[in-house]
Design an enzyme around this catalytic site. Sequence first.
Site, mmCIF file in Angstrom:
data_model
loop_
_atom_site.group_PDB
_atom_site.id
_atom_site.type_symbol
_atom_site.label_atom_id
_atom_site.label_comp_id
_atom_site.label_asym_id
_atom_site.label_seq_id
_atom_site.Cartn_x
_atom_site.Cartn_y
_atom_site.Cartn_z
ATOM 1 N N ASP A 140 -24.510 7.097 32.905
ATOM 2 C CA ASP A 140 -25.418 7.882 33.744
ATOM 3 C C ASP A 140 -26.389 8.596 32.795
ATOM 4 O OD1 ASP A 140 -23.133 7.304 35.392
ATOM 5 O OD2 ASP A 140 -23.676 8.958 36.715
ATOM 6 N N LYS B 32 -29.769 7.974 40.948
ATOM 7 C CA LYS B 32 -28.920 9.134 41.226
ATOM 8 C C LYS B 32 -29.776 10.373 41.451
ATOM 9 C CE LYS B 32 -25.302 11.773 38.753
ATOM 10 N NZ LYS B 32 -24.468 11.758 37.532
ATOM 11 N N LYS C 94 -26.592 6.907 44.201
ATOM 12 C CA LYS C 94 -25.497 7.856 43.982
ATOM 13 C C LYS C 94 -25.991 9.253 44.317
ATOM 14 C CE LYS C 94 -22.524 9.889 40.384
ATOM 15 N NZ LYS C 94 -22.001 9.761 39.006
#
Length: 233
Positions: free
Chosen positions: A95, A159, A188
């Site tokens: 991430d 995300k 996400k």
Amino acid sequence: MTRYSLTQLANLIDHTNLHPEATGADITALCQEACDHGFKMVAINQVQTTLCHQLLKETPVHVGAAISFPLGQTSIAAKVFETKDALAQGADEIDYVVNLTKVKEHDWSYVEEEMHALVTLCRQEGALSKVIFENGYLTEEEKIALCQIAKKVQPDFIKTATGFGPSGATLADVHLMKEAVGLTVQVKAAGGIRTAEAFKQFVAAGATRIGTSSGITIMQELAAEASDGYVEI
């Protein structure tokens, strides 16, 4: 509405401890909780990757390393080095935070170059890639521009937030992001998701991963309302 088993819902959760003061004992507990509850991943600072890999290598739980976290303000070369190091230590997922300076300057060629470099590296190593936008700093036009780049580069996920920025996940952002990237990139939701009701709303909006440090509480609440082990969302 879709009927989910509790096992399926637990497997949407990235169980998170990104606090700078987290000790080895804290991270060990995080890994054990992820195994006990069937969470998909532990989300940790990159320096914790080796410990988590050692604890989880015989389990289905992924190790997710946060890269250039939480500000994103490092060079592409630095992010590539950090990502390579995390992957070498056993990370299954990456991430990373976009360079927000370049986003605010609308230097989209730089943003695409960065995304391409990190997504390609993850793909070569068989790891999942997630691009953190940190939406609290962005205009709607900037969010859409990032989505368009993601649609071209094809990370596994985009995300909403780090959880350390000015705001967390919003349903409006998840709807916007999902509509902009379509079916080929997943979304996400992360940042401030602490209850089963919020969790369900984000899943209904199209998020296929939920980053949260409240996963245990959420699953307890979902179990309390489940009928024969299933929840309708």
